[in-house]
Design an enzyme around this catalytic site. Sequence first.
Site, PDB file in Angstrom:
ATOM      1  N   THR A   1     -74.573  12.399 -79.837  1.00 20.91           N
ATOM      2  CA  THR A   1     -74.937  11.366 -80.610  1.00 20.91           C
ATOM      3  C   THR A   1     -73.156  10.345 -80.324  1.00 20.91           C
ATOM      4  O   THR A   1     -72.106  10.964 -79.791  1.00 20.91           O
ATOM      5  CB  THR A   1     -74.035  11.602 -81.993  1.00 20.91           C
TER       6      THR A   1
ATOM      7  N   VAL B   1     -70.224   8.561 -82.145  1.00 19.10           N
ATOM      8  CA  VAL B   1     -68.997   8.862 -82.504  1.00 19.10           C
ATOM      9  C   VAL B   1     -68.206  10.598 -81.665  1.00 19.10           C
ATOM     10  O   VAL B   1     -67.185  10.749 -81.974  1.00 19.10           O
ATOM     11  CB  VAL B   1     -68.989   9.070 -83.765  1.00 19.10           C
ATOM     12  N   CYS B   2     -69.741  11.795 -81.825  1.00 19.27           N
ATOM     13  CA  CYS B   2     -68.543  13.010 -81.800  1.00 19.27           C
ATOM     14  C   CYS B   2     -68.966  12.884 -80.354  1.00 19.27           C
ATOM     15  O   CYS B   2     -67.886  14.002 -80.113  1.00 19.27           O
ATOM     16  CB  CYS B   2     -69.955  13.663 -81.972  1.00 19.27           C
ATOM     17  N   THR B   3     -69.563  12.225 -79.373  1.00 18.94           N
ATOM     18  CA  THR B   3     -69.326  11.872 -77.333  1.00 18.94           C
ATOM     19  C   THR B   3     -67.919  11.578 -77.738  1.00 18.94           C
ATOM     20  O   THR B   3     -66.856  12.275 -76.569  1.00 18.94           O
ATOM     21  CB  THR B   3     -70.530  11.697 -77.380  1.00 18.94           C
TER      22      THR B   3
ATOM     23  N   LEU C   1     -64.845  14.026 -78.768  1.00 18.88           N
ATOM     24  CA  LEU C   1     -64.422  15.219 -78.112  1.00 18.88           C
ATOM     25  C   LEU C   1     -64.812  14.773 -76.827  1.00 18.88           C
ATOM     26  O   LEU C   1     -63.526  15.964 -75.864  1.00 18.88           O
ATOM     27  CB  LEU C   1     -65.976  16.303 -78.048  1.00 18.88           C
TER      28      LEU C   1
END
Length: 159
Positions: A43, A45-47, A50
């Site tokens: 996704t 925002v998660c990418t 991280l």
Amino acid sequence: MPLSPGDDAPDFTLYDDSNNAFSLEEARQDGPVVLLFFPGAFTSVCTTELNTVGNDYDRYTDLGAQVVGISTDSPFALAEFKKANGFPFRLLSDHDGEVAESYGAKYDHDFTPMKLDRIAKRAAFVVDTDGTLQYVEVLDNAGEQPDFDAVLDALDGDA
């Protein structure tokens, strides 16, 4: 009751993106551990989250910290996510959401129209070598990012 700095970090063992066991109790013997809970692999925002940590990874390791990402994705999905993005840290599968729940970082079933009840909230924790939480941030809005400067400050205070 929500966790706060000074509380004991709930211990856990989860499997990582290479199907190897990760024990928080064992990991913290080598230095502080940063736990980054995130809702879902691949996704946007998660990418971004991280990759932000991965791009600054030396700042974490220079402070003696180990960083791990935790989501409810399977180890197999996490392996592909890690490979696609080149993350320099382990990704852990909390597939049933029990660890996220123990940290107060799990959405309830009303989070999505599909009533998904095992999705991790975006959250950041710093666990010191004694197993004490030095930093706690749990975000209800999955579109927000943790305060990475505050995470690094907590690590610097622990170093």
